[in-house]
Design an enzyme around this catalytic site. Sequence first.
Site, PDB file in Angstrom:
ATOM      1  CB  SER A   1      -0.972  -0.035   1.186  1.00 28.73           C
ATOM      2  OG  SER A   1      -1.908   1.004   1.114  1.00 28.73           O
TER       3      SER A   1
ATOM      4  CG  ASP B   1      -6.042   1.042  -0.867  1.00 33.66           C
ATOM      5  OD1 ASP B   1      -5.165   1.917  -0.721  1.00 33.66           O
ATOM      6  OD2 ASP B   1      -6.064  -0.018  -0.198  1.00 33.66           O
TER       7      ASP B   1
ATOM      8  CG  ASP C   1      -2.818  -0.333  -2.476  1.00 40.67           C
ATOM      9  OD1 ASP C   1      -2.854   0.834  -2.035  1.00 40.67           O
ATOM     10  OD2 ASP C   1      -3.450  -1.271  -1.960  1.00 40.67           O
TER      11      ASP C   1
ATOM     12  CG  ASP D   1      -2.552   4.279  -1.491  1.00 39.32           C
ATOM     13  OD1 ASP D   1      -3.290   4.123  -2.475  1.00 39.32           O
ATOM     14  OD2 ASP D   1      -2.581   3.536  -0.490  1.00 39.32           O
TER      15      ASP D   1
END
Length: 449
Positions: free
Chosen positions: A106, A249, A247, A245
């Site tokens: 993430s 999400d 990834d 960010d």
Amino acid sequence: MSSRKYFGTDGVRGRVGEAPITPDFALKLGYAAGRVLARQRDNGARPMVLIGKDTRLSGYMLESALEAGFTAAGVDVRLVGPMPTPAVAYLTRALRLSAGVVISASHNSFEDNGIKFFSGDGFKLPDAVELEIEAAIDKPLITAEARLIGKVKRLDDAPGRYIEFCKGSFPYELDLKGLRIVVDCANGATYHVAPPVLHELGAEVIAIANQPDGFNINAGCGATHPELMVDAVRANGADLGIALDGDGDRLIMCDADGEIVDGDRLLYLMAKSRLAAGETVEGVVGTQMTNGAVEQALRGLGLDFERAKVGDRYVLERMQARGWMLGGEGSGHLLCLDHHTTGDGIVSALQVLVALRRTGQSLSELVADCSLWPQVLINVKAPRDLAAHPDVVAAAEAEDAAFAGQGRILLRASGTEPLVRVMAEGIDAAAVQAAAERIAGVVRTKATT
């Protein structure tokens, strides 16, 4: 629920090369998950999983190991390469697959990585299934007989499918023509999908941090470092900025003047916009950390509001329990369950842009009636159980009562360190600071007696 050995609230995560983020563990994890999925298959159909990743260098290693584990268990694999976490959730559901796997840490730096799963319906795996996988990890790896070993193919049209999915969440009668938008891709998984989504809807797009090299993911950019977006918006005279960010999400935005609009205020904006459009919004889920001003503003709209534990997993649980569509965190994890099963930075940004287009107002105008309360967080080095000490709790309750609804106190024990976190927020910044310091003083006193 039984204690977890490997899975946290968002899959398995850690430092690359250190347990559990090693190729041997990823191999075992893929095999264990494959065996569990094989037992759950319907009508004897062959299980199939989709594997996506962000742009970290270590993704190649973990992808190969997972692929080997799944195929050894007799599970077919579809590879999509670098794709946002929400894209994997969408594709898993759309293609009727057994599960989706995302290799990502993430918003962390490239030295970290993680592995998380989605079930076939696009939601995170149920606790019971994660525990079943954990129980299978330490069992012997016995390869399926040769004729049953899984096959692997690459899904070349994955980016295009996901771009169309995102665009589908934006009303057909609207467009983004005339808007100049900065989009910070965090040198992560959205680098090749977020700019086309906005461009194809008509916006003039200025893409930054969209040149991943395996090392620069989240490095001074993206939702955790929105200053890069702010500088680009000001330098280019843009109407607004979007920061995602690594990834994809999380979402943080800024207006034309560079004022940052965090997840709390974006959540309020989306709820207000839906009400103004005549849509039904029964309530909104935030977290223990959601700014009190946002709760007041939402209740001022006549909406119910509930706080979940920190973490999008817990927000989702409360949303599903109440049957509500909107929820999220100040960090930018925002969920719109009528559009997606998980937090999606691009889809969330489009919901904000819908509000701009329907009202003709700017981002700053849309959030002008929701100014956040000043907030103070003091981390006191002390045994974690002091957060529940009667004297500490009494001090916190007294300060909370003194705010008379114009502020609040939150006590939390750190989950990983010997710290008691004292958070205070309210309309009066000086009163907030003083209240937090008084409670922290009580904690320190108890820690030394």
